[in-house]
Design a protein around this motif. Structure first.
Motif, mmCIF file in Angstrom:
data_model
loop_
_atom_site.group_PDB
_atom_site.id
_atom_site.type_symbol
_atom_site.label_atom_id
_atom_site.label_comp_id
_atom_site.label_asym_id
_atom_site.label_seq_id
_atom_site.Cartn_x
_atom_site.Cartn_y
_atom_site.Cartn_z
ATOM 1 N N HIS A 140 13.644 -9.014 3.467
ATOM 2 C CA HIS A 140 13.507 -8.742 4.645
ATOM 3 C C HIS A 140 15.070 -8.643 5.306
ATOM 4 O O HIS A 140 16.081 -8.739 4.437
ATOM 5 N N GLU A 141 15.191 -8.012 6.577
ATOM 6 C CA GLU A 141 16.463 -7.752 6.946
ATOM 7 C C GLU A 141 17.270 -8.959 7.083
ATOM 8 O O GLU A 141 18.546 -8.787 7.065
ATOM 9 N N SER A 142 16.719 -9.997 7.220
ATOM 10 C CA SER A 142 17.450 -11.396 7.172
ATOM 11 C C SER A 142 18.304 -11.508 5.995
ATOM 12 O O SER A 142 19.768 -11.911 6.033
ATOM 13 N N HIS A 143 17.760 -11.001 4.685
ATOM 14 C CA HIS A 143 18.170 -11.258 3.699
ATOM 15 C C HIS A 143 19.319 -10.444 3.440
ATOM 16 O O HIS A 143 20.544 -10.719 2.826
ATOM 17 N N ILE A 179 13.528 -1.215 5.418
ATOM 18 C CA ILE A 179 14.022 -1.508 6.321
ATOM 19 C C ILE A 179 14.962 -0.243 6.996
ATOM 20 O O ILE A 179 14.836 0.895 6.609
ATOM 21 N N THR A 180 14.938 -0.261 8.335
ATOM 22 C CA THR A 180 15.531 0.613 9.274
ATOM 23 C C THR A 180 16.849 0.559 9.398
ATOM 24 O O THR A 180 17.125 -0.734 10.172
ATOM 25 N N LEU A 186 14.958 3.121 4.798
ATOM 26 C CA LEU A 186 15.410 3.121 3.360
ATOM 27 C C LEU A 186 14.107 1.937 2.834
ATOM 28 O O LEU A 186 13.961 1.091 3.269
ATOM 29 N N PRO A 187 14.025 2.587 1.510
ATOM 30 C CA PRO A 187 12.920 1.755 0.957
ATOM 31 C C PRO A 187 13.740 0.660 -0.241
ATOM 32 O O PRO A 187 14.794 0.865 -0.388
#
Length: 239
Positions: A140-143, A179-180, A186-187
């Motif tokens: 996730h974006e948090s990671h 994620i964007t 981006l994959p």
């Protein structure tokens, strides 16, 4: 009576002789005095004596001028030292400002960045979609943000994710398995590259209970590599 007259004549003769001798000596002394005095005056006024006096006066004037020049030289040396000190301080301040501006441009991503650094790859963990919740194994974006923030804190000069240069104002958002970043999708897997001191960056990520331990605990597959050369594009070079 004749004998007495003879004695008087002898006495008178001696007086005349003495007078004549004294007169001659007087002439001699007078002539000598006038001659020596004249020679002394002529000697004092001779060209050689006058030239020596002139040399002495010139020497005195030259010594006084040398002292004036020495004082002036000392004053100029003091001015030069003060100027050098001021110039050195200004040069140091200028160099510090240039380096600070360079670091800011690198952090903002407006110039390319290259050098040693680290590469961190984040992959989704292996899971059984029937028995397990896939969100617990997905990056996730948090990671991503944990890694990015740790790299920034550790002195990274530039950071990119999957070749996308990020800046201090970049926006990262998770949308399912992708994620964007600043509007670009981006994959996974997500490759985070950072330019900086590879030892420092690697150590900060590997601290016990730190970022990598947290990611592993969240079932994320993490790979960390120290790189001798990483090249990051500038934001303006990207499509």
């Amino acid at each position: 009576m004749a004998k007495k007259m003879s004695n008087d004549n002898k006495t008178r003769g001696r007086y005349i002789l003495y007078s004549f001798v004294f007169l001659i000596l007087g002439f001699i002394f007078a002539f000598s005095y006038r001659t020596l005095g004249k020679d002394s005056i002529e000697s004092g006024q001779s060209p050689t004596f006058q030239q020596e006096e002139q040399y002495r006066e010139e020497l005195i004037l030259q010594k006084e001028r040398n002292k004036e020049l020495a004082d002036e030289l000392h004053a100029k040396q003091v001015e030069i030292r003060e100027f050098e000190k001021s110039f050195s301080e200004n040069e140091e301040n200028h160099t510090a400002l240039v380096e600070e501006a360079k670091d800011l441009r690198l952090l903002l991503g407006i110039v390319p960045s290259s050098g040693p650094g680290v590469r961190v790859t984040l992959k989704d963990g292996d899971y059984d979609p029937i028995e397990q919740n896939p969100n617990e194994y997905i990056v996730h974006e948090s990671h991503v943000l944990r890694v990015v923030n740790e790299l920034k804190i550790s002195g990274a000069q530039g950071i990119a994710i999957n070749g996308q240069r990020i800046s201090s104002n970049s926006y990262i958002k998770c949308t399912g398995p992708v994620i964007t970043i600043d509007g670009r999708t981006l994959p996974a897997p997500f490759v985070i590259e950072a330019v900086g001191d590879s030892d420092v960056l690697s150590t900060s990520l590997n601290l016990g209970g730190g970022v990598i331990d947290e990611l592993v605990h969240d079932n994320i597959v993490v790979t960390l590599e120290e790189m001798k050369e990483i090249k990051l594009p500038a934001l303006r070079d990207e499509a």
